[in-house]
Every structure is written in C-alpha cells, then in structure tokens.
Design a protein around this motif. Structure first.
Motif, PDB file in Angstrom:
ATOM      1  N   HIS A  96       0.876  -1.161   0.000  1.00  0.00           N
ATOM      2  CA  HIS A  96       0.000   0.000   0.000  1.00  0.00           C
ATOM      3  C   HIS A  96       0.921   1.220   0.000  1.00  0.00           C
ATOM      4  N   VAL A  97       0.914   1.961  -1.082  1.00  0.00           N
ATOM      5  CA  VAL A  97       1.802   3.113  -1.230  1.00  0.00           C
ATOM      6  C   VAL A  97       0.971   4.389  -1.225  1.00  0.00           C
ATOM      7  N   ARG A  98       1.362   5.333  -0.387  1.00  0.00           N
ATOM      8  CA  ARG A  98       0.681   6.635  -0.370  1.00  0.00           C
ATOM      9  C   ARG A  98       1.497   7.612  -1.215  1.00  0.00           C
ATOM     10  N   PHE A  99       1.277   7.546  -2.534  1.00  0.00           N
ATOM     11  CA  PHE A  99       1.974   8.462  -3.425  1.00  0.00           C
ATOM     12  C   PHE A  99       1.482   9.888  -3.189  1.00  0.00           C
ATOM     13  N   ALA A 110       7.698   3.287 -20.329  1.00  0.00           N
ATOM     14  CA  ALA A 110       8.585   2.559 -19.428  1.00  0.00           C
ATOM     15  C   ALA A 110       8.807   3.385 -18.170  1.00  0.00           C
ATOM     16  N   VAL A 111       8.808   2.705 -17.040  1.00  0.00           N
ATOM     17  CA  VAL A 111       8.960   3.373 -15.743  1.00  0.00           C
ATOM     18  C   VAL A 111       9.957   2.593 -14.897  1.00  0.00           C
ATOM     19  N   LYS A 112      10.902   3.310 -14.292  1.00  0.00           N
ATOM     20  CA  LYS A 112      11.810   2.684 -13.336  1.00  0.00           C
ATOM     21  C   LYS A 112      11.243   2.874 -11.940  1.00  0.00           C
ATOM     22  N   VAL A 113      11.097   1.781 -11.216  1.00  0.00           N
ATOM     23  CA  VAL A 113      10.570   1.829  -9.860  1.00  0.00           C
ATOM     24  C   VAL A 113      11.665   1.369  -8.906  1.00  0.00           C
ATOM     25  N   SER A 114      11.952   2.194  -7.910  1.00  0.00           N
ATOM     26  CA  SER A 114      12.987   1.882  -6.926  1.00  0.00           C
ATOM     27  C   SER A 114      12.337   1.720  -5.555  1.00  0.00           C
ATOM     28  N   PHE A 115      12.801   0.716  -4.814  1.00  0.00           N
ATOM     29  CA  PHE A 115      12.255   0.400  -3.497  1.00  0.00           C
ATOM     30  C   PHE A 115      13.372   0.560  -2.462  1.00  0.00           C
ATOM     31  N   PHE A 116      13.202   1.497  -1.547  1.00  0.00           N
ATOM     32  CA  PHE A 116      14.208   1.773  -0.519  1.00  0.00           C
ATOM     33  C   PHE A 116      13.682   1.257   0.821  1.00  0.00           C
ATOM     34  N   TYR A 117      14.258   0.152   1.288  1.00  0.00           N
ATOM     35  CA  TYR A 117      13.776  -0.499   2.509  1.00  0.00           C
ATOM     36  C   TYR A 117      14.408   0.125   3.740  1.00  0.00           C
ATOM     37  N   MET A 118      13.566   0.386   4.747  1.00  0.00           N
ATOM     38  CA  MET A 118      14.006   1.023   5.978  1.00  0.00           C
ATOM     39  C   MET A 118      14.114   0.001   7.113  1.00  0.00           C
ATOM     40  N   LEU A 141       7.486  18.132  -5.762  1.00  0.00           N
ATOM     41  CA  LEU A 141       7.415  19.180  -6.767  1.00  0.00           C
ATOM     42  C   LEU A 141       7.481  18.634  -8.192  1.00  0.00           C
ATOM     43  N   LEU A 142       8.112  17.479  -8.358  1.00  0.00           N
ATOM     44  CA  LEU A 142       8.309  16.903  -9.693  1.00  0.00           C
ATOM     45  C   LEU A 142       7.285  15.811  -9.988  1.00  0.00           C
ATOM     46  N   LYS A 143       6.056  15.988  -9.553  1.00  0.00           N
ATOM     47  CA  LYS A 143       5.076  14.899  -9.582  1.00  0.00           C
ATOM     48  C   LYS A 143       4.766  14.390 -10.988  1.00  0.00           C
ATOM     49  N   ASP A 144       5.035  15.183 -12.045  1.00  0.00           N
ATOM     50  CA  ASP A 144       4.815  14.691 -13.401  1.00  0.00           C
ATOM     51  C   ASP A 144       6.043  13.987 -13.972  1.00  0.00           C
ATOM     52  N   LYS A 145       7.188  14.088 -13.267  1.00  0.00           N
ATOM     53  CA  LYS A 145       8.424  13.478 -13.737  1.00  0.00           C
ATOM     54  C   LYS A 145       8.979  12.448 -12.761  1.00  0.00           C
ATOM     55  N   MET A 146       8.511  12.487 -11.530  1.00  0.00           N
ATOM     56  CA  MET A 146       8.961  11.568 -10.493  1.00  0.00           C
ATOM     57  C   MET A 146       7.882  11.526  -9.430  1.00  0.00           C
ATOM     58  N   ILE A 147       7.563  10.342  -8.960  1.00  0.00           N
ATOM     59  CA  ILE A 147       6.539  10.228  -7.931  1.00  0.00           C
ATOM     60  C   ILE A 147       7.042   9.256  -6.866  1.00  0.00           C
ATOM     61  N   GLY A 148       6.715   9.548  -5.626  1.00  0.00           N
ATOM     62  CA  GLY A 148       7.183   8.684  -4.547  1.00  0.00           C
ATOM     63  C   GLY A 148       6.219   8.691  -3.381  1.00  0.00           C
ATOM     64  N   VAL A 169       8.899   4.149  -1.952  1.00  0.00           N
ATOM     65  CA  VAL A 169       8.830   3.741  -3.360  1.00  0.00           C
ATOM     66  C   VAL A 169       8.955   4.983  -4.233  1.00  0.00           C
ATOM     67  N   LEU A 170       9.852   4.913  -5.207  1.00  0.00           N
ATOM     68  CA  LEU A 170      10.107   6.036  -6.102  1.00  0.00           C
ATOM     69  C   LEU A 170       9.956   5.558  -7.537  1.00  0.00           C
ATOM     70  N   ALA A 171       9.229   6.306  -8.354  1.00  0.00           N
ATOM     71  CA  ALA A 171       9.030   5.924  -9.756  1.00  0.00           C
ATOM     72  C   ALA A 171       9.277   7.114 -10.661  1.00  0.00           C
ATOM     73  N   GLN A 172       9.907   6.855 -11.823  1.00  0.00           N
ATOM     74  CA  GLN A 172      10.120   7.907 -12.794  1.00  0.00           C
ATOM     75  C   GLN A 172      10.173   7.314 -14.201  1.00  0.00           C
TER      76      GLN A 172
END
Length: 211
Positions: A96-99, A110-118, A141-148, A169-172
């Motif tokens: 469950h991601v709260r973007f 194509a989208v790169k999705v990165s997962f940073f585990y805490m 601020l970059l919600k159209d180019k990067m979302i997390g 979770v970060l996607a761009q």
C-alpha cells in the motif's frame, strides 16, 4: 502495488491466450470495484514473467473492503494457478503506497521503480533529516516526472519473514540505456543519494507499461 510472478513467456496482454483471458477478466472485475480510481500494469524488463500491477484506490480502506468480497476471492482463485513456482521472496505480495498526489509517470511507456527499505525498528521521526526532507520535497514538486511515497510491504504468510516492511517507493519515466527522461540528472541523483543513505537496502525494477 502487487507483485505477480508469472512464468516467462506468459502473454497476459493477449486475451486470446488462456492467461490473457484470465487477466482481462481480472482487470475488468477490479475496475468495477467501489473506490476504484484507475489501474496500470507492466512486465518486469529484467526478469521476464514478473509483473507489477498498480491499482489506484480512493483509500486503503476501499482496497481492504474489496479484498473481503466474493469478487476478490474469485479473481484470486483464477490467478493463483497461473503463477510460477517460486521461493518465498518471489511469491505474490503487495504494497500500500501513499503516493504524493496524481502523476503522469504511469502514462509513460517505461517506468523505473525503486524500493528503498528502511529499518523497521528505527523511529520514523529520526529519519526525517534535512537532507531527506529536501529530497522528498523535490519528489513532491516533480510529480509529473517523479513520484514517490511511503509504503508497507505485506509479505505472504508462507514466507520466512512475514512482517510488514517499511519502505519508500520512487518511480520515474525511463528511456532505456539513456536513463531517466526527467531532464535534470542533478535532482534525480540527489534524491537517490538521500534515500540510499537512509535505507538499509534497495532494489529496482524497470516496467514496460501495458494499456
């Protein structure tokens, strides 16, 4: 977000195949659920057969309510026989991601999705350093180019460690060998460095988005 491990060569995008027919039914059934706002899915480029399925809900509660319905049980019954045999780490599971707000990222090819585990035992307020706060503000601020967004990963009960795991979770948008399509590599690098410094480990997936 749901991670779904199908055997390589499974043609989900082709409804004339048995797997494709089931997948079309899944997409249609979910789209009729109360609280549904949209969906995207894509093949994992690095590991063919693995699929990420993203459903936008009005709230976490809308999804959890749907997961108690007969319709949800029906699509799980149809899907699970299609999954590839896999070790626990590669079993189907979800986040469950709260973007942070709407984004055009998922409309890209194509989208790169990165997962940073805490570290689950680390205090959340303690990780909000100025560097990380600045990085996350750039994401906002970059919600159209990067979302997390912050997330909890719910592992299958059959896995060795079935505790929920906290992550960011970060996607761009991604453009093959050329990398990010953001056009601002300095910002992208700063965000990644801040999150790498915060996390105990991370992983990445490149998705070919299907519509």
């Amino acid at each position: 977000m749901a991670f779904l491990p199908f055997p390589p060569g499974t043609l989900l995008h082709d409804p004339s195949t048995p797997a494709g027919a089931v997948w079309k039914r899944v997409l249609n059934d979910v789209s009729r659920a109360q609280g549904y706002c949209g969906q995207h899915w894509g093949y994992h480029v690095e590991e063919p057969g693995q699929v990420w399925y993203l459903v936008d809900w009005e709230s976490v509660e809308a999804h959890t309510t749907y997961s108690t319905t007969p319709a949800y049980a029906d699509i799980n019954e149809a899907l699970f026989p299609l999954f590839a045999p896999a070790p626990p780490a590669a079993l189907p599971h979800m986040f469950h991601v709260r973007f942070q707000g709407p984004s055009g990222v998922w409309d890209e090819d194509a989208v790169k999705v990165s997962f940073f585990y805490m570290d689950n035992d680390r205090d959340m307020p303690a990780i909000k350093t100025p560097l990380v706060a600045a990085a996350l503000e750039q994401v906002r601020l970059l919600k159209d180019k990067m979302i997390g967004g912050w997330a909890l990963e719910a592992m299958p009960s059959s896995s060795k460690d079935d505790r929920e795991r906290r992550l960011f979770v970060l996607a761009q948008p991604w453009n093959g060998q050329q990398g990010s399509t953001m056009g601002d590599d300095d910002v992208s690098t700063a965000v990644y460095e801040a999150l790498n410094g915060l996390s105990i480990h991370n992983k990445e997936s490149t998705l070919r988005i299907k519509r």
